[in-house]
Motif scaffolding. Structure first.
Motif, PDB file in Angstrom:
ATOM      1  N   ASP A 199       0.832  -1.208   0.000  1.00 12.19           N
ATOM      2  CA  ASP A 199       0.000   0.000   0.000  1.00 12.19           C
ATOM      3  C   ASP A 199       0.866   1.257   0.000  1.00 12.19           C
ATOM      4  OD1 ASP A 199      -2.304  -1.493  -0.006  1.00 12.19           O
ATOM      5  OD2 ASP A 199      -2.559  -1.415   2.177  1.00 12.19           O
ATOM      6  N   ARG A 200       1.944   1.232   0.768  1.00 11.37           N
ATOM      7  CA  ARG A 200       2.835   2.395   0.824  1.00 11.37           C
ATOM      8  C   ARG A 200       3.481   2.659  -0.534  1.00 11.37           C
ATOM      9  NH1 ARG A 200       5.404   0.743   4.716  1.00 11.37           N
ATOM     10  NH2 ARG A 200       7.273  -0.128   3.718  1.00 11.37           N
ATOM     11  N   LEU A 201       3.905   1.585  -1.218  1.00 12.39           N
ATOM     12  CA  LEU A 201       4.518   1.748  -2.540  1.00 12.39           C
ATOM     13  C   LEU A 201       3.514   2.305  -3.542  1.00 12.39           C
ATOM     14  CD1 LEU A 201       6.756   1.378  -4.621  1.00 12.39           C
ATOM     15  CD2 LEU A 201       6.063  -1.019  -4.862  1.00 12.39           C
ATOM     16  N   ILE A 202       2.293   1.776  -3.513  1.00 10.16           N
ATOM     17  CA  ILE A 202       1.275   2.246  -4.459  1.00 10.16           C
ATOM     18  C   ILE A 202       0.957   3.723  -4.212  1.00 10.16           C
ATOM     19  CG2 ILE A 202      -1.157   2.005  -5.099  1.00 10.16           C
ATOM     20  CD1 ILE A 202      -0.817  -1.033  -4.580  1.00 10.16           C
ATOM     21  N   GLN A 203       0.823   4.102  -2.947  1.00 15.00           N
ATOM     22  CA  GLN A 203       0.552   5.509  -2.635  1.00 15.00           C
ATOM     23  C   GLN A 203       1.705   6.404  -3.071  1.00 15.00           C
ATOM     24  OE1 GLN A 203      -0.297   5.528   1.563  1.00 15.00           O
ATOM     25  NE2 GLN A 203      -2.220   4.392   1.336  1.00 15.00           N
ATOM     26  N   GLY A 204       2.932   5.920  -2.848  1.00 16.47           N
ATOM     27  CA  GLY A 204       4.096   6.692  -3.281  1.00 16.47           C
ATOM     28  C   GLY A 204       4.154   6.850  -4.784  1.00 16.47           C
ATOM     29  N   LEU A 205       3.855   5.766  -5.484  1.00 16.82           N
ATOM     30  CA  LEU A 205       3.831   5.823  -6.949  1.00 16.82           C
ATOM     31  C   LEU A 205       2.791   6.823  -7.444  1.00 16.82           C
ATOM     32  CD1 LEU A 205       4.115   2.127  -8.206  1.00 16.82           C
ATOM     33  CD2 LEU A 205       5.499   4.060  -8.966  1.00 16.82           C
ATOM     34  N   GLU A 206       1.590   6.716  -6.926  1.00 14.43           N
ATOM     35  CA  GLU A 206       0.516   7.594  -7.385  1.00 14.43           C
ATOM     36  C   GLU A 206       0.854   9.049  -7.097  1.00 14.43           C
ATOM     37  OE1 GLU A 206      -3.256   4.494  -7.026  1.00 14.43           O
ATOM     38  OE2 GLU A 206      -2.803   5.857  -5.356  1.00 14.43           O
ATOM     39  N   HIS A 207       1.506   9.311  -5.966  1.00 20.28           N
ATOM     40  CA  HIS A 207       1.916  10.684  -5.641  1.00 20.28           C
ATOM     41  C   HIS A 207       2.937  11.194  -6.655  1.00 20.28           C
ATOM     42  CE1 HIS A 207       3.132  14.184  -3.311  1.00 20.28           C
ATOM     43  NE2 HIS A 207       4.395  13.784  -3.460  1.00 20.28           N
ATOM     44  N   ILE A 208       3.931  10.367  -6.954  1.00 17.61           N
ATOM     45  CA  ILE A 208       4.970  10.777  -7.907  1.00 17.61           C
ATOM     46  C   ILE A 208       4.384  10.982  -9.294  1.00 17.61           C
ATOM     47  CG2 ILE A 208       7.024   9.947  -9.137  1.00 17.61           C
ATOM     48  CD1 ILE A 208       7.916   8.657  -6.540  1.00 17.61           C
ATOM     49  N   LEU A 209       3.507  10.072  -9.714  1.00 12.96           N
ATOM     50  CA  LEU A 209       2.917  10.181 -11.048  1.00 12.96           C
ATOM     51  C   LEU A 209       2.083  11.457 -11.171  1.00 12.96           C
ATOM     52  CD1 LEU A 209       1.855   6.459 -11.514  1.00 12.96           C
ATOM     53  CD2 LEU A 209       3.657   7.660 -12.763  1.00 12.96           C
ATOM     54  N   LYS A 210       1.407  11.802 -10.101  1.00  6.19           N
ATOM     55  CA  LYS A 210       0.565  13.001 -10.134  1.00  6.19           C
ATOM     56  C   LYS A 210       1.400  14.272 -10.163  1.00  6.19           C
ATOM     57  CE  LYS A 210      -3.122  15.353  -7.568  1.00  6.19           C
ATOM     58  NZ  LYS A 210      -4.006  15.291  -6.383  1.00  6.19           N
ATOM     59  N   ASN A 211       2.535  14.270  -9.463  1.00  8.53           N
ATOM     60  CA  ASN A 211       3.302  15.501  -9.306  1.00  8.53           C
ATOM     61  C   ASN A 211       4.495  15.633 -10.247  1.00  8.53           C
ATOM     62  OD1 ASN A 211       2.169  16.952  -6.737  1.00  8.53           O
ATOM     63  ND2 ASN A 211       2.238  14.777  -6.218  1.00  8.53           N
ATOM     64  N   TYR A 212       4.945  14.506 -10.845  1.00  5.02           N
ATOM     65  CA  TYR A 212       6.134  14.564 -11.683  1.00  5.02           C
ATOM     66  C   TYR A 212       5.864  14.263 -13.154  1.00  5.02           C
ATOM     67  CZ  TYR A 212       9.043  14.810  -7.497  1.00  5.02           C
ATOM     68  OH  TYR A 212       9.634  15.198  -6.329  1.00  5.02           O
ATOM     69  N   SER A 213       4.673  13.813 -13.466  1.00  3.43           N
ATOM     70  CA  SER A 213       4.384  13.454 -14.845  1.00  3.43           C
ATOM     71  C   SER A 213       4.448  14.672 -15.753  1.00  3.43           C
ATOM     72  CB  SER A 213       2.997  12.812 -14.955  1.00  3.43           C
ATOM     73  OG  SER A 213       2.683  12.542 -16.307  1.00  3.43           O
ATOM     74  N   GLN A 214       5.108  14.480 -16.911  1.00  4.41           N
ATOM     75  CA  GLN A 214       5.187  15.565 -17.897  1.00  4.41           C
ATOM     76  C   GLN A 214       3.906  15.670 -18.716  1.00  4.41           C
ATOM     77  OE1 GLN A 214       8.720  14.990 -20.248  1.00  4.41           O
ATOM     78  NE2 GLN A 214      10.104  15.423 -18.545  1.00  4.41           N
ATOM     79  N   HIS A 215       3.022  14.688 -18.546  1.00  2.00           N
ATOM     80  CA  HIS A 215       1.766  14.699 -19.294  1.00  2.00           C
ATOM     81  C   HIS A 215       0.603  14.527 -18.312  1.00  2.00           C
ATOM     82  CE1 HIS A 215       4.247  14.273 -22.873  1.00  2.00           C
ATOM     83  NE2 HIS A 215       4.855  13.273 -22.276  1.00  2.00           N
ATOM     84  N   PRO A 216       0.210  15.596 -17.651  1.00  2.00           N
ATOM     85  CA  PRO A 216      -0.833  15.507 -16.618  1.00  2.00           C
ATOM     86  C   PRO A 216      -2.163  14.984 -17.134  1.00  2.00           C
ATOM     87  CG  PRO A 216      -0.357  17.800 -17.202  1.00  2.00           C
ATOM     88  CD  PRO A 216       0.705  16.968 -17.847  1.00  2.00           C
ATOM     89  N   ASP A 217      -2.390  15.062 -18.457  1.00  2.00           N
ATOM     90  CA  ASP A 217      -3.630  14.545 -19.015  1.00  2.00           C
ATOM     91  C   ASP A 217      -3.554  13.046 -19.303  1.00  2.00           C
ATOM     92  OD1 ASP A 217      -1.696  15.081 -20.914  1.00  2.00           O
ATOM     93  OD2 ASP A 217      -3.145  15.338 -22.530  1.00  2.00           O
ATOM     94  N   HIS A 218      -2.356  12.476 -19.087  1.00  2.00           N
ATOM     95  CA  HIS A 218      -2.181  11.043 -19.327  1.00  2.00           C
ATOM     96  C   HIS A 218      -1.310  10.465 -18.212  1.00  2.00           C
ATOM     97  CE1 HIS A 218      -1.684   7.233 -21.309  1.00  2.00           C
ATOM     98  NE2 HIS A 218      -0.380   7.365 -21.334  1.00  2.00           N
ATOM     99  N   ILE A 219      -1.896  10.325 -17.030  1.00  2.00           N
ATOM    100  CA  ILE A 219      -1.166   9.807 -15.879  1.00  2.00           C
ATOM    101  C   ILE A 219      -1.285   8.280 -15.859  1.00  2.00           C
ATOM    102  CG2 ILE A 219      -1.037   9.763 -13.371  1.00  2.00           C
ATOM    103  CD1 ILE A 219      -2.099  12.620 -13.360  1.00  2.00           C
TER     104      ILE A 219
END
Length: 314
Positions: A199-219
């Motif tokens: 659960d901790r890894l999944i939450q960390g991943l989702e946080h990074i994807l939301k804040n670091y993705s170069q394509h916010p419309d395609h997370i």
């Protein structure tokens, strides 16, 4: 390539497919014109790359994915890029071990390829093998790679959709994702999700994807699986296929394939130019120019310019 071999490939003759792939691996008997003949029949297949750190359970996951793909009445080919044995030069994880479950199934073809210390060349060979499997009318081709290094990045660039597999113990991999892997992934699978820390890894991943993705419309989405019990795999495949269908609808998948095609052309051009450049004269000249430690003190730029300007350059 004679018509008989081409017909055998197109009719999904696994023995003929194996022979041709062996020739590709050995770098013998396969001409550029052979690949040109195959290419026109290789455009339909969907190519999916699966990568992640060693120990993430990718092979077990792929075995499950293959079964669920077959359950969809689709055929599948797997190109498994394995580390090379230092003793035999072959793949440590042979295709015979992987294929036990699907041996004799005409809708499944699995082949492992050893890097032999040359991941750059292997990326090209993996693409060529993908063309063979696509020409044999496989619907989906899975490319599995071991690790998250540059060689794996090169191979992943040859696919339409990339899946990164992690396990709860892969916390350090988050840093690697920040350094570049996150930009390659179209979906993440947290395997062995019954372990502490999932659960901790999944939450960390989702946080990074939301804040670091170069394509916010395609997370990229994150899926959880326990592959050795076939839990969550069907759901992950359904979500991944839905994402791919959305990309087909928007035209994003076509654009990705165009970029992949352009990059492949550029890679081939570099290879052709290098082969034509390194004549026997140039190779011997380079050896002569660097025979002693004193000669090594000459600027590499100076030596390179001298070689480029040599009289036999065509």
């Amino acid at each position: 390539m004679n018509d008989r071999v081409l017909d055998q490939i197109r009719s999904n003759n696994h023995r003929a497919i194996s022979r041709l792939i062996t020739q590709i691996e050995n770098g013998t008997e396969v001409l550029d014109s052979d690949f040109s003949e195959l290419f026109q029949y290789s455009l339909r297949a969907l190519r999916i790359g699966i990568t992640g750190p060693p120990g993430a359970g990718k092979s077990t996951l792929i075995n499950c994915l293959v079964q669920h793909i077959v359950n969809r009445n689709l055929s599948v080919g797997v190109v498994a890029v394995d580390p090379t044995s230092p003793f035999t030069g072959g793949a440590l994880l042979g295709d015979r071990v992987r294929m036990n479950r699907y041996s004799g199934n005409p809708d499944v073809f699995i082949r492992s390829m050893g890097s032999q210390g040359d991941l750059g060349g292997l990326a090209k060979k993996a693409q060529d093998v993908g063309d063979v499997l696509a020409a044999s009318q496989k619907d989906i081709i899975l490319f599995e790679t071991v690790g998250v290094g540059q060689g794996e990045h090169d191979i992943i660039k040859a696919v339409d959709f990339t899946i990164v597999v992690l396990v709860p113990e892969s916390g350090d991999e988050i840093q690697l994702m920040k350094a570049g892997l996150i930009e390659l992934a179209d979906a993440f699978i947290v395997n062995k999700a019954d372990r502490d820390g999932a659960d901790r890894l999944i939450q960390g991943l989702e946080h990074i994807l939301k804040n670091y993705s170069q394509h916010p419309d395609h997370i990229p989405k994150v899926y959880r699986t326990v592959a050795n019990r076939d839990e969550g795999v069907a759901e992950a495949l359904n979500g991944i296929m839905e994402s791919i269908e959305n990309e087909q609808t928007t035209g994003a998948l076509d654009q990705r394939r165009i970029r992949r095609h352009r990059q492949r052309v550029s890679t081939l051009i570099r290879e052709y130019l290098l082969k034509s450049f390194w004549s026997d004269y140039r190779e011997s000249h380079l050896i002569e120019e660097t025979r002693t430690i004193e000669s090594v003190r000459r600027s590499p730029y100076e030596i390179a310019q001298q070689l480029i300007k040599s009289a036999d350059y065509e």
